[in-house]
Scaffold this motif. Structure first.
Motif, PDB file in Angstrom:
ATOM      1  N   ALA A 110     132.489 -39.822 -39.574  1.00  0.00           N
ATOM      2  CA  ALA A 110     131.068 -39.392 -39.436  1.00  0.00           C
ATOM      3  C   ALA A 110     130.854 -38.044 -38.850  1.00  0.00           C
ATOM      4  O   ALA A 110     130.072 -37.050 -39.431  1.00  0.00           O
ATOM      5  CB  ALA A 110     130.550 -40.471 -38.486  1.00  0.00           C
ATOM      6  N   LEU A 111     131.637 -37.547 -37.873  1.00  0.00           N
ATOM      7  CA  LEU A 111     131.593 -36.159 -37.360  1.00  0.00           C
ATOM      8  C   LEU A 111     131.991 -35.290 -38.420  1.00  0.00           C
ATOM      9  O   LEU A 111     131.504 -34.093 -38.753  1.00  0.00           O
ATOM     10  CB  LEU A 111     132.211 -36.157 -36.126  1.00  0.00           C
ATOM     11  N   GLN A 112     133.039 -35.640 -39.079  1.00  0.00           N
ATOM     12  CA  GLN A 112     133.754 -34.771 -40.071  1.00  0.00           C
ATOM     13  C   GLN A 112     132.977 -34.329 -41.262  1.00  0.00           C
ATOM     14  O   GLN A 112     132.726 -33.325 -41.584  1.00  0.00           O
ATOM     15  CB  GLN A 112     135.146 -35.407 -40.645  1.00  0.00           C
ATOM     16  N   TYR A 199     134.876 -25.118 -23.650  1.00  0.00           N
ATOM     17  CA  TYR A 199     134.219 -25.477 -24.851  1.00  0.00           C
ATOM     18  C   TYR A 199     135.614 -25.283 -25.794  1.00  0.00           C
ATOM     19  O   TYR A 199     136.204 -24.407 -25.968  1.00  0.00           O
ATOM     20  CB  TYR A 199     133.232 -24.790 -25.018  1.00  0.00           C
ATOM     21  N   LYS A 200     135.503 -26.404 -26.683  1.00  0.00           N
ATOM     22  CA  LYS A 200     136.266 -26.152 -28.153  1.00  0.00           C
ATOM     23  C   LYS A 200     135.378 -26.709 -29.224  1.00  0.00           C
ATOM     24  O   LYS A 200     134.125 -26.964 -29.189  1.00  0.00           O
ATOM     25  CB  LYS A 200     137.430 -27.095 -27.955  1.00  0.00           C
ATOM     26  N   ASP A 201     136.092 -26.148 -30.351  1.00  0.00           N
ATOM     27  CA  ASP A 201     135.357 -26.890 -31.633  1.00  0.00           C
ATOM     28  C   ASP A 201     135.079 -28.404 -31.470  1.00  0.00           C
ATOM     29  O   ASP A 201     135.745 -29.025 -30.878  1.00  0.00           O
ATOM     30  CB  ASP A 201     136.160 -26.731 -32.926  1.00  0.00           C
ATOM     31  N   ALA A 202     134.188 -28.953 -32.244  1.00  0.00           N
ATOM     32  CA  ALA A 202     133.581 -30.340 -32.276  1.00  0.00           C
ATOM     33  C   ALA A 202     134.573 -31.206 -32.126  1.00  0.00           C
ATOM     34  O   ALA A 202     134.662 -32.240 -31.292  1.00  0.00           O
ATOM     35  CB  ALA A 202     132.278 -30.507 -32.898  1.00  0.00           C
ATOM     36  N   ILE A 203     135.353 -31.425 -33.157  1.00  0.00           N
ATOM     37  CA  ILE A 203     136.536 -32.369 -33.405  1.00  0.00           C
ATOM     38  C   ILE A 203     137.441 -32.404 -32.169  1.00  0.00           C
ATOM     39  O   ILE A 203     137.693 -33.456 -31.355  1.00  0.00           O
ATOM     40  CB  ILE A 203     137.162 -32.085 -34.634  1.00  0.00           C
ATOM     41  N   ALA A 282     115.536 -40.855 -31.181  1.00  0.00           N
ATOM     42  CA  ALA A 282     116.611 -41.538 -31.948  1.00  0.00           C
ATOM     43  C   ALA A 282     117.888 -41.107 -31.557  1.00  0.00           C
ATOM     44  O   ALA A 282     118.754 -42.022 -31.233  1.00  0.00           O
ATOM     45  CB  ALA A 282     116.323 -41.429 -33.466  1.00  0.00           C
ATOM     46  N   ILE A 283     118.242 -39.970 -31.128  1.00  0.00           N
ATOM     47  CA  ILE A 283     119.461 -39.460 -30.808  1.00  0.00           C
ATOM     48  C   ILE A 283     119.794 -40.225 -29.535  1.00  0.00           C
ATOM     49  O   ILE A 283     121.173 -40.567 -29.204  1.00  0.00           O
ATOM     50  CB  ILE A 283     119.548 -38.055 -30.491  1.00  0.00           C
ATOM     51  N   SER A 284     118.890 -40.717 -28.731  1.00  0.00           N
ATOM     52  CA  SER A 284     119.125 -41.301 -27.266  1.00  0.00           C
ATOM     53  C   SER A 284     119.882 -42.435 -27.557  1.00  0.00           C
ATOM     54  O   SER A 284     120.874 -42.836 -26.700  1.00  0.00           O
ATOM     55  CB  SER A 284     117.936 -41.490 -26.498  1.00  0.00           C
ATOM     56  N   ALA A 285     119.714 -43.074 -28.792  1.00  0.00           N
ATOM     57  CA  ALA A 285     120.224 -44.379 -28.899  1.00  0.00           C
ATOM     58  C   ALA A 285     121.923 -44.326 -28.919  1.00  0.00           C
ATOM     59  O   ALA A 285     122.811 -44.992 -28.549  1.00  0.00           O
ATOM     60  CB  ALA A 285     119.697 -45.257 -30.188  1.00  0.00           C
ATOM     61  N   ILE A 286     122.395 -43.131 -29.463  1.00  0.00           N
ATOM     62  CA  ILE A 286     123.916 -42.789 -29.545  1.00  0.00           C
ATOM     63  C   ILE A 286     124.307 -42.121 -28.362  1.00  0.00           C
ATOM     64  O   ILE A 286     125.279 -42.422 -28.057  1.00  0.00           O
ATOM     65  CB  ILE A 286     123.835 -41.798 -30.742  1.00  0.00           C
ATOM     66  N   ASN A 340     129.909 -42.534 -27.559  1.00  0.00           N
ATOM     67  CA  ASN A 340     130.978 -42.212 -28.542  1.00  0.00           C
ATOM     68  C   ASN A 340     130.893 -40.761 -28.652  1.00  0.00           C
ATOM     69  O   ASN A 340     129.915 -40.471 -29.664  1.00  0.00           O
ATOM     70  CB  ASN A 340     131.099 -43.248 -29.990  1.00  0.00           C
ATOM     71  N   PRO A 341     131.729 -40.068 -28.289  1.00  0.00           N
ATOM     72  CA  PRO A 341     131.501 -38.523 -28.660  1.00  0.00           C
ATOM     73  C   PRO A 341     131.526 -38.241 -30.045  1.00  0.00           C
ATOM     74  O   PRO A 341     130.889 -37.294 -30.465  1.00  0.00           O
ATOM     75  CB  PRO A 341     132.660 -38.116 -27.730  1.00  0.00           C
ATOM     76  N   TYR A 342     132.204 -38.867 -30.941  1.00  0.00           N
ATOM     77  CA  TYR A 342     132.231 -38.490 -32.505  1.00  0.00           C
ATOM     78  C   TYR A 342     130.655 -38.702 -33.038  1.00  0.00           C
ATOM     79  O   TYR A 342     130.097 -37.597 -33.662  1.00  0.00           O
ATOM     80  CB  TYR A 342     133.143 -39.321 -33.026  1.00  0.00           C
ATOM     81  N   LEU A 343     130.169 -39.842 -32.549  1.00  0.00           N
ATOM     82  CA  LEU A 343     128.872 -40.087 -33.033  1.00  0.00           C
ATOM     83  C   LEU A 343     127.827 -39.157 -32.417  1.00  0.00           C
ATOM     84  O   LEU A 343     127.049 -38.914 -32.816  1.00  0.00           O
ATOM     85  CB  LEU A 343     128.498 -41.585 -32.994  1.00  0.00           C
ATOM     86  N   GLY A 344     128.002 -38.996 -31.131  1.00  0.00           N
ATOM     87  CA  GLY A 344     126.946 -38.073 -30.250  1.00  0.00           C
ATOM     88  C   GLY A 344     127.159 -36.725 -30.901  1.00  0.00           C
ATOM     89  O   GLY A 344     125.707 -36.141 -31.080  1.00  0.00           O
ATOM     90  N   LEU A 345     128.182 -36.201 -31.291  1.00  0.00           N
ATOM     91  CA  LEU A 345     128.169 -34.728 -31.593  1.00  0.00           C
ATOM     92  C   LEU A 345     127.712 -34.648 -33.075  1.00  0.00           C
ATOM     93  O   LEU A 345     126.990 -33.799 -33.511  1.00  0.00           O
ATOM     94  CB  LEU A 345     129.347 -34.169 -31.642  1.00  0.00           C
ATOM     95  N   ALA A 346     128.029 -35.775 -34.070  1.00  0.00           N
ATOM     96  CA  ALA A 346     127.399 -35.779 -35.337  1.00  0.00           C
ATOM     97  C   ALA A 346     125.764 -35.682 -35.122  1.00  0.00           C
ATOM     98  O   ALA A 346     125.342 -34.867 -36.075  1.00  0.00           O
ATOM     99  CB  ALA A 346     127.957 -37.050 -36.064  1.00  0.00           C
TER     100      ALA A 346
END
Length: 442
Positions: A110-112, A199-203, A282-286, A340-346
């Protein structure tokens, strides 16, 4: 890294076991251990597992799935099995379905997908997290208690800060694993700590967050303590957040910075921020995904409640740190470490990109303490609140098509189902507060 290097390194370092890691939809780390003899097969993406056993993945009749390791995530873990000289390594995996296609239910995928959308516009997302956590004593059976291991406060030193030795061990362990630690200190509440990494790239950052949680809990256990990322374990003291410092780069330049602007912020930074503010509920749910998350998001503990931004004020949702140039960024303050950091950043990136594409304008900065404003003043300034509980947040998510698109239909539907079950379970229980308030009164 490439396959040949990993195989050679594993042999040189006497790696006997490899953990193939991934997260479920809720962000819980899962792992399948293989022996070194199976490593080449794993690196070729030939290992399968039963996806029906994982929260929110697939039904039994669709269970066969492939684990495809990301070679760049290869890491030898700095602890070994008791009574053994062998080592254990880990590889974080992407998940593919039985047709050898990326699995739509994988949070990393999802993040990718959103990162690819950003890359098509020339953007790379960078993120620096500030995760907080508590350390508690355990009882004689090893069960966690709510007794903190000190009574220290913000930036306190030993001997008041009795968690320093464990925290230092965590930092050194993380550094041995390639983390660049920027700061580590006692936080505001007794037994509460924070460790920040660069800080690094998102993935890479999302991978690092899930690894960080494992390291902190593992090291705490070595010290006879229990570390928890639960946002609000104790009533009446500050909760644990995970502020996210976000910036976008293009061709090596930070596009949030504009030296010609009076405040140093570019139009792109403002557009991005406006998109995040627009979709914040809506972001708050994630980013605040548990019932307990909303016990932290209350006035009085420096946790954000109101959808606004500022340069210095710490009561709004977004703050702009003072540094400019390559360090220009927004600081999103409502996420907590159960995210979940993948979903949060996405979802954050998806909202920010919409802001840039549509040139959305943020409201004026709010430099007054919003906690001290009455409702009429907040309404006059157009300052709205974040959801007050998980149920309200999930309802906001159900109305926000853009954030749903960032998650994808598979993750969205199963995430909502899991969270509504969580809310219903919580709502139907009877708690000590209710007994204290009502048992003798009525």
């Amino acid at each position: 890294m490439h396959k040949e290097y990993i195989l050679k390194k594993a042999a040189e370092e006497n790696v006997k076991f490899i953990r193939l890691q991934f997260t479920d939809i809720l962000g819980v780390m899962k792992s399948i251990s293989i022996t070194s003899e199976q490593l080449e097969k794993a690196l070729d993406g030939e290992l399968m597992f039963d996806g029906s056993s994982i929260e929110g993945f697939v039904r039994i009749e669709e269970s066969d799935m492939y684990l495809k390791p990301d070679p760049n995530s290869f890491l030898i873990l700095p602890w070994s099995s008791p009574n053994s000289n062998s080592k254990t390594a880990r590889l974080i995996c992407d998940i593919y379905d039985s047709n050898n296609q990326p699995f739509a239910g994988s949070p990393r995928y999802a993040l990718q997908k959103v990162l690819k959308e950003a890359a098509e516009l020339g953007y790379t997302m960078y993120v620096g997290p500030e995760p907080e956590f508590f350390m508690f004593h355990v009882d004689e059976n090893g069960t966690p208690t709510l007794d903190t291991n000190d009574k220290a406060g913000y930036f306190d030193l030993p001997p008041v800060d009795q968690g320093e030795e464990a925290r230092r061990d965590m930092v050194e362990t993380l550094q041995s694993m390639g983390f660049e630690i920027e700061a580590a200190h006692h936080e505001a509440a007794p037994g509460q700590h924070e460790i920040d990494f660069k800080y690094k790239d998102a993935i890479t950052t999302a991978d690092s967050i899930v690894t960080f949680r494992i390291v902190v809990r593992t090291v705490a256990r070595k010290h006879g303590l229990h570390a928890t990322f639960m946002p609000k374990p104790i009533y009446g003291i500050a909760g644990s957040g995970m502020h996210l410092h976000v910036s976008l780069f293009k061709e090596g330049e930070n596009i949030f910075y504009d030296p010609s602007a009076k405040d140093g912020l570019s139009d792109s930074c403002r557009y991005f921020m406006a998109g995040v503010l627009k979709h914040a509920r809506a972001i708050s749910a994630i980013t605040s995904p548990t019932v307990n998350s909303y016990k932290r998001l209350v006035p009085g503990y420096e946790a954000p409640v109101y959808i606004a931004w500022s340069y210095r004020n710490r009561s709004p949702l977004i703050r702009i740190p003072a540094r400019r140039g390559i360090g220009t960024r927004i600081e999103l303050r409502n996420p907590d470490p159960t995210c979940n950091p993948y979903l949060g950043l996405a979802v954050i990136l998806k909202a920010g990109l919409e802001g840039i594409k549509n040139k959305l304008q943020p409201p004026a900065a709010v430099e007054q303490n919003i906690y001290e404003m009455d409702l009429a003043t907040r309404n006059l300034k157009g300052i709205h609140s974040l959801p007050e509980n998980l149920y309200e947040a999930v309802n906001e998510l159900s109305r926000d098509k853009l954030i749903q698109e960032a998650l994808g239909d598979h993750i969205y539907s199963r995430f909502v189902l899991a969270k509504m079950k969580e809310w219903e379970s919580y709502s139907s229980r009877v708690y000590d507060w209710e007994i204290d308030q009502y048992l003798e009164k009525f």
